[in-house]
Structures are given as structure tokens and as C-alpha cells.
Motif scaffolding. Sequence first.
Motif, short mmCIF file in Angstrom:
data_model
loop_
_atom_site.label_atom_id
_atom_site.label_comp_id
_atom_site.label_asym_id
_atom_site.label_seq_id
_atom_site.Cartn_x
_atom_site.Cartn_y
_atom_site.Cartn_z
N LEU A 205 8.26 4.43 -11.09
CA LEU A 205 7.33 5.47 -10.68
C LEU A 205 7.81 6.84 -11.15
O LEU A 205 7.03 7.64 -11.67
N THR A 273 0.25 2.06 -7.41
CA THR A 273 0.17 3.50 -7.12
C THR A 273 -1.22 4.04 -7.42
O THR A 273 -1.76 4.84 -6.65
N SER A 277 -3.97 5.61 -4.81
CA SER A 277 -4.57 6.92 -5.05
C SER A 277 -6.09 6.84 -4.92
O SER A 277 -6.72 7.75 -4.38
N ASP A 300 2.97 5.66 0.91
CA ASP A 300 3.02 6.33 -0.39
C ASP A 300 4.32 6.01 -1.13
O ASP A 300 4.37 6.08 -2.36
N ASP A 303 3.89 1.74 -2.10
CA ASP A 303 2.69 1.12 -2.67
C ASP A 303 3.01 0.40 -3.97
O ASP A 303 2.45 -0.66 -4.27
N ASN A 304 3.95 0.96 -4.76
CA ASN A 304 4.35 0.29 -6.00
C ASN A 304 5.09 -1.02 -5.72
O ASN A 304 4.89 -2.02 -6.41
#
Length: 321
Positions: A205, A273, A277, A300, A303-304
Motif C-alpha cells: 500500500l 483498498t 474507498s 482503513d 482493508d488490503n
Amino acid sequence: MPDTDTTTFILIAVILAALGIATLVAFLLGRNDSIAVDAAVVKRFRAKLRVWWTMVAIFVIGSLIHWIGLVVLFSMVSFWALREFISMTPTRRGDHRTLFWIFFIFTPLQYILIGLGDEYYPFYSIMIPVYASLFIPARAAIAGDAKRFLERCAKIQAGLLVCVYSLSHAPALLDLQLVRTGGEPWTGSNVNLLMFFVLIAQLSLTLERVWSKLAGRHVIAPDINASRTWEGVLGAMMSTGVIAALLRWATPFFWWEALLMGVIVTAMASMGTLTMSAIKRDRGVTDTGTLVQGHAGILDQIDNICFAAPIFYHVTRFFFT
């Protein structure tokens, strides 16, 4: 379940050293006004470092108290992430009994099955996507509230699938009987593999943002996230793959297998991600919570990992067990 070994502590030392260097760089950038660096970028970088220090500290503590600590840790993270997911949209009175079941029955049960070991894979692999997915709309229908029924059920199902089912595949790595390509048993600790996965997922990320900043030209989805570019994703896949190959000594993978794993994890992490979003943009929120003061919520931050965990787990299970 495997215990930690010497390689685990070496890997932890490498992570702590890297974080220490990054923290020193952030400190120097914050004090040196002569360097032409965006102050907002430095602030975000320092906030991200605080999150990483928190995550590493929790992860290390979980590792030191044996495998059950890691399973409990991930169950708590799932519970909190699911809470943030559900809180993004208001619920109705008719959902309260259904939410009780997903928070206090299905979420603990999923991690109990994970903790019981790989022999329970036929149960924890289908319990949520099959039985919970059927139970949720049935229980909501019993409540007798038909307003936005399909939307409410879909939201609860999506939250349970992403925050609990998908994330639970990370600690499920701990009980795999791993072998190297060719059938030779791997003698390392599965804790190493779990840490390897979390590390490259988080690095991907950051590297994606760096590459998007340096070489980004083509935005993937401008109406969802204007900062994510195709160049950023491709750059992150290459650089994360190289880092994963350099860390192959902590895994059962050969260097080219670790590189491919890094590419796969990066691709899935980017999708996760971007998907989150889109959900936040749909709900009109900027972040999902406040686990660490001054930074976004826990969802947040993971999420990945949620999107990459089941793919990493099943690829590992299929080719290396």
C-alpha cells in the motif's frame, strides 16, 4: 500449531530496524525546513508510522503468547473492523437481533474453528459464505421489517464476509503443514509466514502511493480515489515482489515463488483498498474510525489484508502443503 523460532525473532528485528530508520527519517524531515518536502506528506507519513509501530507491538505480543494469542488478536481485529463497517450506515430496529448473531455467534465461531486447526477447514471455509449468508436474510425477515430489506441484508453479509471470513484466513496459515516445492518438509515456523504476509501486504500500500506520486499518470477510478494510478499499482507489484524475494529465507518459498506471492498480494491489496474507498465514497465518509488518534480507523488499515488473505492462504495451501 507451530511456535516461534530463531528466524521469527530475526524477522521481527529486521522489521523493527526498518521502522526505526523510517522513524528517524521522518523526524529529520519534520525538523529540517530547508528540504523541499510537502509538510502534509510528512505528517501523513509520521501518522502512518505510528500505526505501524502500534500494529507491530500488538503483533509481537501476540506472537510471544503462543499461537492462541494470534488467533485471539485477529478475532478482536475482526470484531472491531466489523463494528466500523456496520457503523458506516445506520441500522434499523429489525436488524438488531441479526447483528447480535453476527457479532456474538458467527464471528467467535469462525475463529474457534480456525483455532481448532486445519482439520476443521471443511467447516470454517463454508460456515460464513454458506450458512451465515442464508441465516442473515432469514433472521431479518423474521423481524418483520421490509424497508430496504435487500440493502440491509447485503450490507451485513458484505461486512461479515470481508471483516471476518476473509481476515480469518490470515491466522489460518498457522496450522498448515508446509512443504517446499518438490515435497521437502519445511522446518520453519508458520508464524514467519504470517508475518511475511502481513508485512508485504502493508508495504504494498505504501509503495503504491510512492509510485503513484512519482510516476502516476493514469488514474484507475477518478470518481472513487483520484490518487490511485495504474503506474502506482504496477510499480508496487514490482517493488513489493523484489522485497518479498529478499525475505524468502523466512518462508517455504524459493525466491521466484516469493516474488510471485508479492505480486499476487499487491494486486489483491490494491483491489481491497480501492473497494473500501468506493464503499466510503458511497456512504459519504472519509475514514472508518479512530483506532489510533490522528489516523483512520482499523478497517482503513487492514482493508488490503482482508482482500489478500484468502487468496494468499489458498495459493499457499494448494501449492505448499
